[in-house]
Design an enzyme around this catalytic site. Structure first.
Site, PDB file in Angstrom:
ATOM      1  N   HIS A   9       8.399  -5.742 -24.482  1.00  0.00           N
ATOM      2  CA  HIS A   9       8.166  -5.320 -25.868  1.00  0.00           C
ATOM      3  C   HIS A   9       9.495  -5.145 -26.616  1.00  0.00           C
ATOM      4  O   HIS A   9      10.578  -5.150 -26.014  1.00  0.00           O
ATOM      5  CB  HIS A   9       7.399  -3.999 -25.895  1.00  0.00           C
ATOM      6  N   GLU A  83       3.797   0.476 -18.195  1.00  0.00           N
ATOM      7  CA  GLU A  83       5.008   1.027 -17.606  1.00  0.00           C
ATOM      8  C   GLU A  83       4.617   2.196 -16.701  1.00  0.00           C
ATOM      9  O   GLU A  83       3.451   2.617 -16.669  1.00  0.00           O
ATOM     10  CB  GLU A  83       5.952   1.497 -18.737  1.00  0.00           C
TER      11      GLU A  83
END
Length: 206
Positions: A9, A83
């Site tokens: 990202h 994550e």
């Protein structure tokens, strides 16, 4: 041959402040949004994306939304690509974490830290196992001629690369880097079952 592209990202507000994000809904910065737009342009120029698999955290969803301004592909959001959940340590500064909780510092305690779970969170071993399980599921279900984009985070990408290189979790995290909106390309040979790393941490477009 299936092509799989894994991308991180864009920069978030918490990245900029050096805060541990975990699963926090930190938004992209203006720079992070520009990085996502540059990534979208690079992907359009170099790949014909058939479908997108993405972490379902806010920063990856926001990145995907900007990528879809450049190409049209169906998206599936999957929690397996998230994550690490760092539990009660979410929001701490990086330096504060290592100073106050050295037992979680890979540089200090190595493999012990990789196996240690943060309270109400995950260990790096937990993250490794769910990411690799999802990767293997993706390989088992993909079509031989398609190109898949995975939008995820720095930790999962480093763990995936480490698994393919046959290096341990500590080295995977400590010795590899992933820039914002980096491109990592893999080729999967359906006949042999082999995966080849074509490129990693490519940020020339940013």
């Amino acid at each position: 041959m299936t092509t799989i592209v894994a991308a991180r990202h864009g920069e978030t507000t918490w990245n900029r402040k050096q805060r541990l994000q975990g699963w926090a809904p930190a938004p992209l910065t203006d720079l992070g949004r520009e990085q996502a737009r540059q990534l979208g342009a690079a992907l359009t120029e170099n790949y014909d994306i058939d479908r997108v698999l993405s972490s379902d955290l806010y920063r990856t969803e926001e990145t995907v939304e900007l990528l879809l301004d450049h190409f049209d592909a169906p998206v599936t959001f999957e929690s397996a690509w998230r994550e690490r959940d760092i539990g009660v340590y979410q929001g701490l500064q990086f330096d504060e974490m290592s100073e106050r909780f050295p037992e979680h510092d890979l540089e200090e305690t190595g493999s012990e830290a990789a196996h240690r779970r943060a309270e109400s969170g995950e260990s790096l071993v937990d993250v490794h196992d769910r990411v690799i399980e999802q990767w293997e599921t993706t390989l088992a279900e993909c079509e031989s001629s398609e190109t898949i984009l995975i939008v995820t985070h720095g930790g999962p990408i480093r763990l995936l690369l480490g698994n393919l290189k046959d290096i341990d979790i500590v080295e995977s995290i400590m010795e590899q880097s992933q820039g914002y909106c980096s491109i990592n390309e893999f080729e999967f040979d359906h006949e042999t079952g082999a995966v080849r790393i074509v490129s990693e941490n490519d940020t020339r477009h940013c």
